[in-house]
Design a protein around this motif. Structure first.
Motif, PDB file in Angstrom:
ATOM      1  N   PHE A   1       0.827  -1.197   0.000  1.00  0.00           N
ATOM      2  CA  PHE A   1       0.000   0.000   0.000  1.00  0.00           C
ATOM      3  C   PHE A   1       0.872   1.262   0.000  1.00  0.00           C
ATOM      4  O   PHE A   1       0.595   2.242  -0.680  1.00  0.00           O
ATOM      5  N   LEU A   2       1.987   1.193   0.801  1.00  0.00           N
ATOM      6  CA  LEU A   2       2.816   2.393   0.943  1.00  0.00           C
ATOM      7  C   LEU A   2       3.762   2.578  -0.236  1.00  0.00           C
ATOM      8  O   LEU A   2       4.101   3.710  -0.599  1.00  0.00           O
TER       9      LEU A   2
ATOM     10  N   ASN B   1      -3.411  13.822  -6.906  1.00  0.00           N
ATOM     11  CA  ASN B   1      -2.999  14.556  -5.709  1.00  0.00           C
ATOM     12  C   ASN B   1      -3.723  15.908  -5.563  1.00  0.00           C
ATOM     13  O   ASN B   1      -3.195  16.840  -5.026  1.00  0.00           O
TER      14      ASN B   1
ATOM     15  N   LEU C   1      -6.221  16.415  -3.689  1.00  0.00           N
ATOM     16  CA  LEU C   1      -6.761  16.545  -2.337  1.00  0.00           C
ATOM     17  C   LEU C   1      -5.676  17.057  -1.388  1.00  0.00           C
ATOM     18  O   LEU C   1      -5.114  16.327  -0.592  1.00  0.00           O
ATOM     19  N   LYS C   2      -5.322  18.339  -1.544  1.00  0.00           N
ATOM     20  CA  LYS C   2      -4.265  18.871  -0.673  1.00  0.00           C
ATOM     21  C   LYS C   2      -4.510  20.341  -0.407  1.00  0.00           C
ATOM     22  O   LYS C   2      -5.418  20.948  -0.956  1.00  0.00           O
TER      23      LYS C   2
ATOM     24  N   GLU D   1      -0.904  18.040   4.391  1.00  0.00           N
ATOM     25  CA  GLU D   1      -1.825  17.579   3.350  1.00  0.00           C
ATOM     26  C   GLU D   1      -1.134  17.700   1.991  1.00  0.00           C
ATOM     27  O   GLU D   1      -1.295  18.676   1.282  1.00  0.00           O
ATOM     28  N   SER D   2      -0.334  16.676   1.664  1.00  0.00           N
ATOM     29  CA  SER D   2       0.454  16.760   0.434  1.00  0.00           C
ATOM     30  C   SER D   2      -0.344  16.324  -0.784  1.00  0.00           C
ATOM     31  O   SER D   2       0.029  16.603  -1.908  1.00  0.00           O
ATOM     32  N   GLY D   3      -1.422  15.620  -0.573  1.00  0.00           N
ATOM     33  CA  GLY D   3      -2.195  15.124  -1.700  1.00  0.00           C
ATOM     34  C   GLY D   3      -1.785  13.723  -2.120  1.00  0.00           C
ATOM     35  O   GLY D   3      -2.447  13.104  -2.939  1.00  0.00           O
ATOM     36  N   TYR D   4      -0.659  13.173  -1.558  1.00  0.00           N
ATOM     37  CA  TYR D   4      -0.236  11.829  -1.921  1.00  0.00           C
ATOM     38  C   TYR D   4      -0.877  10.814  -1.002  1.00  0.00           C
ATOM     39  O   TYR D   4      -0.701  10.867   0.217  1.00  0.00           O
ATOM     40  N   ALA D   5      -1.610   9.864  -1.564  1.00  0.00           N
ATOM     41  CA  ALA D   5      -2.363   8.905  -0.773  1.00  0.00           C
ATOM     42  C   ALA D   5      -1.435   8.111   0.128  1.00  0.00           C
ATOM     43  O   ALA D   5      -1.777   7.792   1.264  1.00  0.00           O
ATOM     44  N   ARG D   6      -0.197   7.835  -0.369  1.00  0.00           N
ATOM     45  CA  ARG D   6       0.673   6.988   0.464  1.00  0.00           C
ATOM     46  C   ARG D   6       1.152   7.702   1.713  1.00  0.00           C
ATOM     47  O   ARG D   6       1.354   7.097   2.749  1.00  0.00           O
TER      48      ARG D   6
ATOM     49  N   TYR E   1      -0.649   9.809   3.371  1.00  0.00           N
ATOM     50  CA  TYR E   1      -1.780   9.672   4.298  1.00  0.00           C
ATOM     51  C   TYR E   1      -1.783   8.289   4.907  1.00  0.00           C
ATOM     52  O   TYR E   1      -2.001   8.105   6.106  1.00  0.00           O
ATOM     53  N   GLY E   2      -1.555   7.302   4.044  1.00  0.00           N
ATOM     54  CA  GLY E   2      -1.526   5.911   4.512  1.00  0.00           C
ATOM     55  C   GLY E   2      -0.461   5.717   5.567  1.00  0.00           C
ATOM     56  O   GLY E   2      -0.699   5.100   6.612  1.00  0.00           O
ATOM     57  N   LEU E   3       0.727   6.331   5.333  1.00  0.00           N
ATOM     58  CA  LEU E   3       1.826   6.188   6.275  1.00  0.00           C
ATOM     59  C   LEU E   3       1.450   6.790   7.624  1.00  0.00           C
ATOM     60  O   LEU E   3       1.675   6.204   8.688  1.00  0.00           O
TER      61      LEU E   3
ATOM     62  N   VAL F   1      -0.759   4.424   9.373  1.00  0.00           N
ATOM     63  CA  VAL F   1      -0.038   3.268   9.894  1.00  0.00           C
ATOM     64  C   VAL F   1       0.721   3.646  11.162  1.00  0.00           C
ATOM     65  O   VAL F   1       0.665   2.943  12.162  1.00  0.00           O
TER      66      VAL F   1
END
Lengths: 99, 636
Positions: free
Chosen positions: A21-22, A95, A97-98, B608-613, B615-617, B620
């Motif tokens: 995922f990461l 991206n 959503l920032k 809020e960078s816009g990168y989903a990963r 956010y995921g990190l 976690v």
């Protein structure tokens, strides 16, 4: 029977899911990683259910499966639409959503 | 101390007294008809207005005659009304108290009022809003009667505010004139300061006695501490100062002369401005128990009687001289009211006679103004006694009455006050006598400048005697000014003894104590000085002066300047300081709380960078942290 081996397997599967995922950029792979994490959790629940001798964990696992199936339907639909409009399956391109 | 108080418990109303409310209802109905009827009532509205006050006078006379036939103990009558205020422990009924004091006031208000109403029919004949004028006058009568007939302080306050409103409307009746609009506003604002006193007094009464009913308060004062009673007395004095134009709240009365002359006669001379004296006399049970507050009333009275006389001596505007004189005479009444049970009846006596002769003087001044094209400057008058004989004679009678020449009304009523002042303290007596001398001086000055000397009329002014409708009230009032003193001299003390708590001394009208003769001598000296100073040439323009006494008097004792510096500018500076404090501290803390939240939000929004990963990190790391805490918690 000790559930330890199942739990270890579950932890390994979950970690693989988290790492996938990461690290991965492809939306579909990320999606698969999420499914892997869900199923790792399912495995842990079924193992606990067996060890405790009741069905609560198994019922939970069924719930997760049903929700995951529904989520897959919606998630894949969203991915399809985004791919159609943006011609990309990379999450880093999504991206907006920032701040 | 307490045993001195003879508390009068009013008896419940029966027979004619149950209809006392008609006194208020009749003018109220008339006022409503005139206000709601609009222009349709223009042609007959003024006569309806006169009928309203005459109806009220008829009821008052009927009640008075009935009261004369009753034994003394049954003369104070309570008329039950309705439950008015019921909050917590405070249950207040609105009712009327018809006793010797309030019926006397009702007779003065409706009696002098009737004459002034009749005068106004003629005086306002050419005014397009005459109907409105009569509607307001009736409104005034309603409010004044509520004030004097109320059986508790709250209902009195309703009337108190009502007369304030009527006074405002009538001072500003010619609101097209800027000065009239300003004068009305000034009267309204200054009166609010006094109202603050009455409100605070009522709050104190509720706190101390749990009631604002006159009878309840009279019964309960004995148990209150002197400190509180002194405070209560001073609050009531502040209220009285506002309404009765006493120093330091006197500045509105001179400007109030902007209103039509009948208004000056009725409201700003005969009735409304005496409400403060009524309040003090009505509250005599409080003042009897507090020497400090009574002394304050006396001091205010003496200061005002001299201040008013000072102003009266320097003004050239005939109405303002009379306004200064009104202040001065009310000062005498205040002095008498402050002296206590011995003086209360004399305060009301002087108030009653003053109502007649001062209304006569004002209406006479109105008659002169009518003849001189509404000019009020006495430097433009002169030699009017030949062209206006009736006005001259009636004005002259009231002139003799106000300066106190026996056997006219003012001599007796003022004489009693001067004697009471001498008995209270030689300094009060001396100043009261001096005030009588100055009164004689400025009234003589007014007579000399208006009716004697040479013609100084402006071009195109052709004075003439006023029509009969203006002369009739003048004649009736001057008859009152002649006879009332002798008639009431002795009787009024006995009549007013129960409501004022006084102990009457029999006094025959020919029995004049030495203070009376001294005062008469001082008065004659005042007349002499006035005659000698103003028998010669009087310039058409007001001469420039560097004499500080004249300068200060002409400028209303610099009261406006004082108010401007202390209250307008001082208040403005205080408000500005508070505004700065508000801006810096209150608004500042609110603003900094806002900017703090904004700063934190701004810093966090970088995440809020816009990168989903990423956010995921974050998720976690959060989950791991929760897990670690749980496990550590389990271990510990």
């Amino acid at each position: 029977m000790s559930p330890n081996a199942y739990l270890v397997l579950s932890a390994i599967l979950f970690s693989i899911g988290v790492l996938g995922f990461l690290i991965r950029r492809n939306v579909l792979i990320i999606f698969m990683s999420v499914e892997l994490m869900l199923n790792a959790a399912n495995l842990a629940m079924v193992a606990f259910s067996y060890a405790n001798g009741n069905l609560l964990g198994q019922v939970g696992a069924f719930f997760v499966m049903v929700v995951a199936a529904a989520e897959v339907v919606i998630g894949l639909a969203i991915i399809m639409i985004i791919f159609k409009t943006r011609r990309s399956a990379s999450v880093d391109d999504q991206n907006q959503l920032k701040h | 101390m307490v045993s001195l108080l003879e508390i009068v418990i009013p008896v419940e109303a029966t027979g004619l007294f149950s209809y006392s409310w008609l006194m208020i209802a009749i003018p109220m109905l008339v006022s409503a008809i005139l206000l709601l009827g609009g222009k349709a009532t223009d042609s007959w509205g003024h006569w309806l207005g006169v009928l309203g006050v005459l109806g009220s006078l008829a009821v008052a006379l009927a009640l008075w005659i009935t009261m004369l036939g009753l034994p003394v103990a049954e003369r104070a009558v309570h008329v039950s009304g309705f439950d008015w205020v019921s909050v917590g422990n405070l249950n207040l009924q609105a009712g009327l108290l018809v006793d010797q004091l309030s019926i006397l006031f009702a007779l003065l208000v409706t009696g002098v009022g009737s004459l002034i109403f009749i005068y106004s029919v003629g005086y306002m004949a050419h005014d397009p809003n005459r109907r409105l004028f009569f509607a307001f006058l009736n409104l005034f009568i309603v409010a004044m009667l509520v004030l004097v007939l109320a059986d508790n302080y709250l209902l009195l306050f309703l009337g108190w505010e009502g007369v304030g409103l009527a006074s405002y409307l009538l001072i500003g009746f010619w609101q097209g004139r800027h000065s009239a609009a300003l004068a009305a506003k000034k009267a309204f604002v200054v009166n609010r300061v006094g109202d603050l006193g009455l409100l605070t007094a009522m709050f104190t009464m509720v706190g101390l006695f749990g009631s604002v009913n006159f009878t309840d308060v009279n019964q309960a004062v004995g148990s209150a501490s002197t400190t509180w009673l002194t405070a209560l007395g001073l609050f009531l004095l502040l209220a009285a100062c506002g309404k009765s134009a006493q120093v330091p709240l006197q500045s509105w009365l001179l400007d109030a002369m902007e209103g039509p002359t009948p208004v000056s006669a009725l409201i700003h001379a005969a009735t409304m401005v005496t409400a403060g004296v009524y309040l003090v006399v009505r509250s005599h049970s409080i003042y009897e128990l507090t020497a400090a507050a009574s002394l304050a009333v006396c001091i205010v009275g003496v200061v005002t009687l001299l201040a008013g006389a000072w102003i009266g001596s320097t003004k050239d505007d005939i109405k303002k001289v009379l306004a200064g004189s009104t202040m001065s005479q009310i000062g005498y009444m205040m002095l008498a009211a402050g002296i206590g049970p011995a003086g209360g009846a004399f305060a009301i006596f002087h108030l009653f006679t003053h109502g007649f002769f001062k209304a006569n003087l004002f209406l006479g001044a109105g008659s002169v103004m009518h003849a001189m094209n509404d000019d009020t400057d006495m430097r433009h008058f002169g030699a009017l006694r030949k062209v206006m004989p009736w006005t001259f004679v009636t004005f002259g009678i009231s002139y003799l009455a106000i300066i106190g020449i026996p056997p006219l009304a003012g001599f007796y009523s003022k004489d009693h006050i001067v004697v009471a002042a001498w008995e209270q303290g030689w300094y009060f007596g001396l100043l009261a006598t001096l005030g009588a001398g100055i009164t004689a001086f400025y009234m003589t000055r007014l007579m000399m400048m208006t009716f004697f000397g040479k013609k100084r009329w402006a071009e195109g002014v052709h004075p003439h005697e006023s029509p009969k409708i203006l002369l009739f009230p003048l004649i009736v009032l001057s008859i009152g000014a002649i006879v009332l003193g002798v008639v009431l001299n002795n009787a009024i003390q006995y009549w007013l003894a129960p409501p004022t708590g006084g102990h009457p001394h029999s006094a025959a009208w020919w029995d004049i104590p030495w203070q009376g003769w001294v005062t008469l001598l001082v008065v004659l000296v005042g007349v002499g000085i006035g005659y000698l100073m103003y028998r010669g040439e009087i310039s058409y323009e007001q001469p420039h002066t560097i004499n500080p006494i004249v300068y200060i008097g002409r400028n209303d004792l610099l009261a406006d300047q004082f108010n401007d510096v202390v209250f307008v500018r001082g208040g403005g500076a205080a408000a500005a300081a508070v505004a700065t404090l508000d801006d810096v501290i209150v608004d500042g803390s609110v603003r900094s709380a806002g900017s703090l939240a904004k700063g934190i939000g701004g810093a966090l929004s970088k995440l809020e960078s816009g990168y989903a990963r990423s956010y995921g990190l974050t998720m976690v790391i959060g989950a791991i942290a929760v897990g670690v805490v749980l496990i550590l918690g389990r271990l510990a």
